[in-house]
Design a protein around this motif. Structure first.
Motif, PDB file in Angstrom:
ATOM      1  N   TYR A   1       0.870  -1.179   0.000  1.00 26.73           N
ATOM      2  CA  TYR A   1       0.000   0.000   0.000  1.00 26.73           C
ATOM      3  C   TYR A   1       0.904   1.226   0.000  1.00 26.73           C
ATOM      4  O   TYR A   1       1.636   1.471   0.955  1.00 26.73           O
ATOM      5  N   VAL A   2       0.850   1.984  -1.081  1.00 34.54           N
ATOM      6  CA  VAL A   2       1.638   3.206  -1.183  1.00 34.54           C
ATOM      7  C   VAL A   2       0.794   4.343  -0.631  1.00 34.54           C
ATOM      8  O   VAL A   2      -0.172   4.784  -1.254  1.00 34.54           O
ATOM      9  N   LEU A   3       1.161   4.822   0.521  1.00 30.09           N
ATOM     10  CA  LEU A   3       0.398   5.853   1.210  1.00 30.09           C
ATOM     11  C   LEU A   3       0.806   7.250   0.781  1.00 30.09           C
ATOM     12  O   LEU A   3      -0.021   8.158   0.710  1.00 30.09           O
ATOM     13  N   LYS A   4       2.076   7.425   0.515  1.00 25.06           N
ATOM     14  CA  LYS A   4       2.589   8.740   0.131  1.00 25.06           C
ATOM     15  C   LYS A   4       3.540   8.569  -1.050  1.00 25.06           C
ATOM     16  O   LYS A   4       4.761   8.496  -0.884  1.00 25.06           O
ATOM     17  N   PRO A   5       2.981   8.483  -2.260  1.00 26.37           N
ATOM     18  CA  PRO A   5       3.820   8.186  -3.437  1.00 26.37           C
ATOM     19  C   PRO A   5       4.894   9.219  -3.707  1.00 26.37           C
ATOM     20  O   PRO A   5       5.893   8.928  -4.349  1.00 26.37           O
ATOM     21  N   GLU A   6       4.711  10.426  -3.218  1.00 24.98           N
ATOM     22  CA  GLU A   6       5.699  11.478  -3.476  1.00 24.98           C
ATOM     23  C   GLU A   6       6.883  11.393  -2.518  1.00 24.98           C
ATOM     24  O   GLU A   6       7.898  12.085  -2.699  1.00 24.98           O
ATOM     25  N   THR A   7       6.785  10.561  -1.479  1.00 24.24           N
ATOM     26  CA  THR A   7       7.843  10.454  -0.478  1.00 24.24           C
ATOM     27  C   THR A   7       8.663   9.200  -0.744  1.00 24.24           C
ATOM     28  O   THR A   7       8.244   8.095  -0.414  1.00 24.24           O
ATOM     29  N   LEU A   8       9.831   9.356  -1.358  1.00 25.23           N
ATOM     30  CA  LEU A   8      10.695   8.234  -1.704  1.00 25.23           C
ATOM     31  C   LEU A   8      11.894   8.192  -0.768  1.00 25.23           C
ATOM     32  O   LEU A   8      12.234   9.184  -0.120  1.00 25.23           O
ATOM     33  N   PRO A   9      12.554   7.034  -0.675  1.00 26.32           N
ATOM     34  CA  PRO A   9      13.752   6.952   0.162  1.00 26.32           C
ATOM     35  C   PRO A   9      14.795   7.971  -0.261  1.00 26.32           C
ATOM     36  O   PRO A   9      14.921   8.298  -1.447  1.00 26.32           O
ATOM     37  N   PRO A  10      15.562   8.501   0.679  1.00 24.51           N
ATOM     38  CA  PRO A  10      16.602   9.474   0.340  1.00 24.51           C
ATOM     39  C   PRO A  10      17.606   8.885  -0.652  1.00 24.51           C
ATOM     40  O   PRO A  10      17.879   7.687  -0.647  1.00 24.51           O
ATOM     41  N   ASN A  11      18.140   9.727  -1.496  1.00 23.07           N
ATOM     42  CA  ASN A  11      19.133   9.331  -2.486  1.00 23.07           C
ATOM     43  C   ASN A  11      20.520   9.547  -1.888  1.00 23.07           C
ATOM     44  O   ASN A  11      20.911  10.685  -1.627  1.00 23.07           O
ATOM     45  N   PRO A  12      21.300   8.477  -1.678  1.00 27.04           N
ATOM     46  CA  PRO A  12      22.628   8.653  -1.075  1.00 27.04           C
ATOM     47  C   PRO A  12      23.522   9.596  -1.867  1.00 27.04           C
ATOM     48  O   PRO A  12      24.370  10.277  -1.294  1.00 27.04           O
ATOM     49  N   GLY A  13      23.324   9.645  -3.190  1.00 27.98           N
ATOM     50  CA  GLY A  13      24.155  10.527  -4.005  1.00 27.98           C
ATOM     51  C   GLY A  13      23.966  11.991  -3.673  1.00 27.98           C
ATOM     52  O   GLY A  13      24.882  12.808  -3.874  1.00 27.98           O
ATOM     53  N   ASP A  14      22.787  12.346  -3.168  1.00 32.43           N
ATOM     54  CA  ASP A  14      22.521  13.741  -2.812  1.00 32.43           C
ATOM     55  C   ASP A  14      23.356  14.194  -1.621  1.00 32.43           C
ATOM     56  O   ASP A  14      23.526  15.395  -1.401  1.00 32.43           O
ATOM     57  N   GLU A  15      23.834  13.229  -0.834  1.00 34.37           N
ATOM     58  CA  GLU A  15      24.560  13.560   0.385  1.00 34.37           C
ATOM     59  C   GLU A  15      26.060  13.721   0.158  1.00 34.37           C
ATOM     60  O   GLU A  15      26.791  14.075   1.078  1.00 34.37           O
ATOM     61  N   GLN A  16      26.517  13.438  -1.058  1.00 40.30           N
ATOM     62  CA  GLN A  16      27.948  13.516  -1.334  1.00 40.30           C
ATOM     63  C   GLN A  16      28.366  14.930  -1.735  1.00 40.30           C
ATOM     64  O   GLN A  16      27.564  15.713  -2.241  1.00 40.30           O
ATOM     65  N   GLU A  17      29.632  15.211  -1.514  1.00 40.97           N
ATOM     66  CA  GLU A  17      30.167  16.552  -1.767  1.00 40.97           C
ATOM     67  C   GLU A  17      30.390  16.783  -3.261  1.00 40.97           C
ATOM     68  O   GLU A  17      30.537  15.854  -4.048  1.00 40.97           O
ATOM     69  N   LYS A  18      30.453  18.057  -3.641  1.00 39.47           N
ATOM     70  CA  LYS A  18      30.759  18.434  -5.020  1.00 39.47           C
ATOM     71  C   LYS A  18      32.220  18.120  -5.330  1.00 39.47           C
ATOM     72  O   LYS A  18      33.043  17.947  -4.426  1.00 39.47           O
ATOM     73  N   PRO A  19      32.586  18.051  -6.633  1.00 40.90           N
ATOM     74  CA  PRO A  19      33.958  17.678  -6.980  1.00 40.90           C
ATOM     75  C   PRO A  19      34.991  18.680  -6.464  1.00 40.90           C
ATOM     76  O   PRO A  19      34.782  19.889  -6.524  1.00 40.90           O
ATOM     77  N   VAL A  20      36.104  18.151  -5.988  1.00 42.98           N
ATOM     78  CA  VAL A  20      37.200  19.002  -5.533  1.00 42.98           C
ATOM     79  C   VAL A  20      37.781  19.780  -6.707  1.00 42.98           C
ATOM     80  O   VAL A  20      38.124  20.957  -6.596  1.00 42.98           O
ATOM     81  N   ASN A  21      37.889  19.091  -7.852  1.00 45.01           N
ATOM     82  CA  ASN A  21      38.373  19.735  -9.076  1.00 45.01           C
ATOM     83  C   ASN A  21      37.204  19.852 -10.048  1.00 45.01           C
ATOM     84  O   ASN A  21      36.830  18.888 -10.704  1.00 45.01           O
ATOM     85  N   PRO A  22      36.604  21.034 -10.171  1.00 39.82           N
ATOM     86  CA  PRO A  22      35.416  21.189 -11.012  1.00 39.82           C
ATOM     87  C   PRO A  22      35.705  21.406 -12.493  1.00 39.82           C
ATOM     88  O   PRO A  22      34.778  21.615 -13.278  1.00 39.82           O
ATOM     89  N   THR A  23      36.969  21.341 -12.912  1.00 40.07           N
ATOM     90  CA  THR A  23      37.302  21.555 -14.326  1.00 40.07           C
ATOM     91  C   THR A  23      37.280  20.222 -15.068  1.00 40.07           C
ATOM     92  O   THR A  23      37.798  19.226 -14.570  1.00 40.07           O
ATOM     93  N   PRO A  24      36.695  20.173 -16.252  1.00 41.08           N
ATOM     94  CA  PRO A  24      36.665  18.922 -17.020  1.00 41.08           C
ATOM     95  C   PRO A  24      38.077  18.479 -17.411  1.00 41.08           C
ATOM     96  O   PRO A  24      38.967  19.304 -17.635  1.00 41.08           O
ATOM     97  N   ALA A  25      38.251  17.154 -17.502  1.00 41.21           N
ATOM     98  CA  ALA A  25      39.552  16.611 -17.892  1.00 41.21           C
ATOM     99  C   ALA A  25      39.697  16.514 -19.409  1.00 41.21           C
ATOM    100  O   ALA A  25      40.802  16.354 -19.913  1.00 41.21           O
ATOM    101  N   GLY A  26      38.585  16.589 -20.143  1.00 37.97           N
ATOM    102  CA  GLY A  26      38.627  16.418 -21.586  1.00 37.97           C
ATOM    103  C   GLY A  26      39.201  17.628 -22.309  1.00 37.97           C
ATOM    104  O   GLY A  26      39.173  18.758 -21.804  1.00 37.97           O
ATOM    105  N   ASP A  27      39.705  17.370 -23.515  1.00 38.91           N
ATOM    106  CA  ASP A  27      40.284  18.418 -24.363  1.00 38.91           C
ATOM    107  C   ASP A  27      39.590  18.333 -25.716  1.00 38.91           C
ATOM    108  O   ASP A  27      39.763  17.354 -26.451  1.00 38.91           O
ATOM    109  N   PRO A  28      38.812  19.356 -26.112  1.00 37.71           N
ATOM    110  CA  PRO A  28      38.054  19.261 -27.356  1.00 37.71           C
ATOM    111  C   PRO A  28      38.925  19.111 -28.596  1.00 37.71           C
ATOM    112  O   PRO A  28      38.595  18.343 -29.498  1.00 37.71           O
TER     113      PRO A  28
END
Length: 522
Positions: A114-141
């Motif tokens: 029985y889904v009582l609150k369909p809009e309430t989903l388990p937390p996403n572990p990825g949301d709890e992780q920090e942003k990248p230390v190095n935010p610059t892309p490694a690729g070279d066009p």
């Protein structure tokens, strides 16, 4: 939104059911209530309760099965079950509240969700992780374009000059203005190296540059997949009926490069495989990753993505290097097979799941040297000392033991989901001390102290047998604010109806919307 003809037809069916209830009423009744449930297989009714003038309650069996079947058919509930609560006054006024959200689940876990609150989903572990230390892309066009042309040239040599003109085997380049339109649809910018490749060709025209059974998609395909239903990513409780609460997602290898999610809007698939999986550029990496890194996602990666390369540029370099080394073969059909090693094959070098089975005393000492351990599964063991798990970052615990002592886990900071299977009663008191506990399955366990569940404020999912639900309700009127509940076992439909009614009363804020409430006079 419910369309008017269906709503009108449903109201008329409910009106007829209320008339049946009134006609079966005993002398001196003031109000009657009934709770029913229906799905595509059967219907159930918890009985009709009449309140008399003397404040007594009187139960009467009223056959409302025909009306329940009709209501289910008209409601458009489809695979979902329909729950109905009817209130009828002796004055002739009635009110009916209908709700979707009950699903019958069969093998391997028989029961009802029985889904009582369909809009309430388990937390996403990825949301709890920090942003990248190095935010610059490694690729070279510029390097990416050079590598693509070198790659195509080497392919042409190997295939006897059949592919000597890149423009002859690949679609035309994408104009910059068109690429900007695509990125606007994506709502995420492509990494510069992949963007530059689309300036050479709009995909590979199913040549299979990134694998014999994989195709570099054109930008229309990229936008369609990115904005589509992304079928590999559960977005509803019913998308994972036999594992409804799975907070555990593997960390990629190297750890901390990719967020621990099954899907994210910053992951842009650009290569599609016939196996239903994708190569994607990751524009939302974890702390140790780089924007534009390449990962594998899809239905085969339900435990989380794998890390492939730090950029599309690096991936192309591997193909060129493999051809230069001679790591390839040409099939009888003229297809080119290239052996491109991926240095990281998921979570293989870091213990993240510990499974122990059929031991007299389960040995958990490995957990003491496993800084990335997330899941522990113990099956068909006599007993286990859980002390070794105190310092491990375990999130899911699935225990099938003769006897279970949860006391060593008191206050565990990361434990999110617990499943217990045991023939001997287990004391649930320790569960009160787990600050992150969000999923609990006791449907195959013998327990005592079940009232402790009422104090689990963060609990989102609970699975019990019918008698366990009854025991819990007998001890307390308080309940966690569950988003989904599971009734285990082959349960008669009258008990299903009673169970859904009890959950609605005890958990759901009963302020139905205009699409759920029907009222009028008989």
């Amino acid at each position: 939104m419910t369309d008017v003809p269906k709503a009108s037809e449903l109201s008329e069916i409910l009106r007829e059911m209320c008339t049946q209830i009134a006609e079966a009423a005993p002398e001196g009744w003031l109000r009657a209530t009934a709770n029913g449930f229906a799905d595509k297989q059967d219907v159930g009714l918890a009985g009709v309760s009449y309140r008399l003038a003397a404040s007594d309650e009187h139960a009467v069996e009223v056959d409302l099965r025909r009306g329940l079947r009709q209501a289910y058919r008209v409601s458009g509930a489809s695979e979902q079950g329909l729950s109905i609560e009817l209130t009828v006054d002796a004055s002739g006024r009635f009110e009916a509240v209908t709700g979707l959200g009950v699903s019958r689940l069969s093998h391997p876990k028989r029961g009802f969700m029985y889904v009582l609150k369909p809009e309430t989903l388990p937390p996403n572990p990825g949301d709890e992780q920090e942003k990248p230390v190095n935010p610059t892309p490694a690729g070279d066009p510029e390097e990416a374009v050079r590598l693509l042309r070198e790659y195509l040239g080497r392919r042409a040599e190997l295939l006897c000059g059949m592919l000597d003109d890149p423009s002859g085997i690949l679609p035309a380049p994408l104009p910059p203005s068109r690429l900007e339109e695509v990125e606007s649809r994506l709502n995420v910018a492509l990494p510069a190296d992949l963007r530059a490749l689309y300036g050479v060709a709009d995909g590979d025209g199913q040549v299979g540059l990134f694998g014999r059974m994989s195709w570099w998609m054109d930008t229309s395909g990229v936008a369609a997949v990115h904005g589509g239903d992304r079928h590999w990513a559960p977005r509803h409780w019913r998308d994972r009926p036999f594992a409804p609460f799975r907070p555990f997602v593997h960390d990629a290898d190297p750890p901390g490069t990719v967020r621990r999610s099954v899907d994210r809007r910053g992951w842009i698939p650009f290569v599609i495989g016939t196996d239903g999986n994708y190569l994607a550029v990751d524009m939302d990496p974890a702390s140790g990753g780089r924007p534009g890194q390449v990962i594998r996602i899809g239905s085969g990666y339900y435990h989380g993505p794998t890390y492939v390369a730090d950029s599309v540029t690096a991936l192309l370099r591997r193909y060129v290097d493999a051809l230069a080394r001679g790591d390839h073969r040409i099939g009888e059909d003229g297809d080119l097979w290239i052996d491109v090693p991926e240095p990281h094959k998921g979570a293989g070098t870091h213990l993240q799941t510990l499974r122990v089975t059929e031991d007299d005393e389960a040995n958990l000492q490995l957990a003491r040297q496993a800084p990335f351990l997330r899941a522990v599964e113990l099956s068909r063991c006599r007993s286990a000392d859980l002390t070794a798990l105190r310092e491990a970052p375990v999130e899911t615990l699935d225990i099938d033991l003769k006897t279970i002592d949860l006391a060593p886990l008191a206050g565990h900071p990361t434990l999110r989901a617990v499943t217990l299977t045991t023939p001997h009663p287990v004391d649930l008191g320790t569960l009160r001390t787990l600050p992150r506990l969000e999923g609990l399955d006791l449907s195959r366990a013998s327990t005592h102290g079940i009232r402790a569940i009422a104090e689990l404020k963060g609990l989102l999912y609970l699975a019990l047998r019918y008698e366990q639900w009854q025991e819990l309700w007998a001890y307390t009127d308080r309940m966690p604010a569950l988003a989904a509940a599971f009734l285990a076992g082959k349960v008669p439909y009258d008990k299903v109806a009673d169970w859904t009614a009890q959950l609605n009363v005890r958990i759901v804020d009963r302020r139905p919307t205009a699409q759920q409430i029907h009222h009028g006079h008989r």
